[in-house]
Design a protein around this motif. Sequence first.
Motif, PDB file in Angstrom:
ATOM      1  N   MET A  71      22.175  57.999  19.975  1.00 44.90           N
ATOM      2  CA  MET A  71      22.961  59.012  19.413  1.00 44.90           C
ATOM      3  C   MET A  71      23.433  59.907  20.707  1.00 44.90           C
ATOM      4  SD  MET A  71      21.045  58.971  16.075  1.00 44.90           S
ATOM      5  CE  MET A  71      19.878  58.045  17.206  1.00 44.90           C
ATOM      6  N   VAL A 114      20.962  61.378  13.048  1.00 43.24           N
ATOM      7  CA  VAL A 114      22.284  61.218  13.534  1.00 43.24           C
ATOM      8  C   VAL A 114      22.850  62.806  13.867  1.00 43.24           C
ATOM      9  CG1 VAL A 114      24.581  60.732  12.476  1.00 43.24           C
ATOM     10  CG2 VAL A 114      22.502  59.348  11.670  1.00 43.24           C
ATOM     11  N   LEU A 162      29.624  56.000  11.303  1.00 43.06           N
ATOM     12  CA  LEU A 162      28.666  56.619  10.399  1.00 43.06           C
ATOM     13  C   LEU A 162      29.318  56.436   8.923  1.00 43.06           C
ATOM     14  CD1 LEU A 162      26.230  58.419   9.399  1.00 43.06           C
ATOM     15  CD2 LEU A 162      27.506  60.419  10.025  1.00 43.06           C
TER      16      LEU A 162
END
Length: 297
Positions: free
Chosen positions: A23, A52, A72
Amino acid sequence: MTRPSSLAAGFQRGAAWSVSIFMFVPGEEEPHVGSGFFIDDKGVVATAAHLVGEARQILVALPDKRVLAAELEGLNENADIALLRITPPPRVHPVFGRPGSLRVGDWVMAVGQPFGLERSVAVGVVSGKDRHFSDDGELMFIQSDVALNPGNSGGPLLDAAGAIVGMNARTIVGPVGTPGASLAIPIEIVLQVAGELRRDSDAPARPRLGVQFDDVPPLTAWSAGRPDTSGALILSVPRGSLGEQLQLRAGDIVTTMNGRPIGGSSDLVTALLAWRKLSDTSIVVQRAGKELVLGRE
């Protein structure tokens, strides 16, 4: 219990649906690194929501060495569960175990990439089941002595046969850095929350009680004149919460919810996860030595 001579077959099976996740967050040179796993054959990956964060780009590294961009799909910060989707979906058919059939002492494995060491496995035993902590609301955990490290979060907890029984969440570390207890969210809860997060989901939003609760401490039960510690103790009821609307109070001991006996805080978690509508809600509590029925008709 006899330790199996090898867990290699289970690892090979479970590693087939385990992935590494990278990420990229604005302002940070290095990506955050974590783990995840497929929950279907359509490219949907479950991972930990705290990984995230504010990522502007998410990449997923597959067991076959491919690296794909992920989108996402949904995120539940309270449950610490996030859903990602990749295209094209790989040909995987993940197998799920039943956390309820796990026994304390059973072997389990965590697959992930601790410290960036991809496709690593750590092995341990189930130390406890249905662990609930007051700060975690409608969650409970599988406790094990598997060594979880940075990079393991969001990855699968596997049983000895390689079936997914949970999602690795975090470790409780001792006061001086001593080895702690590792916690995983049971796969049944992961799949339920995932079903609510899917874009194509038609599942109605669950009511959220919004209160803090825990097991009944022995001294609290004794002071209340109760013969045992069954039930769930309400610790706090925030203003504006459904708990306040239902007239719950701090100090109440919940003994039944919607016909389900509440033997401890984990039973209340189970009842809350099964709660679908506010109407016809019934909560039986003990308060100041009296039994009261709270709810909505």
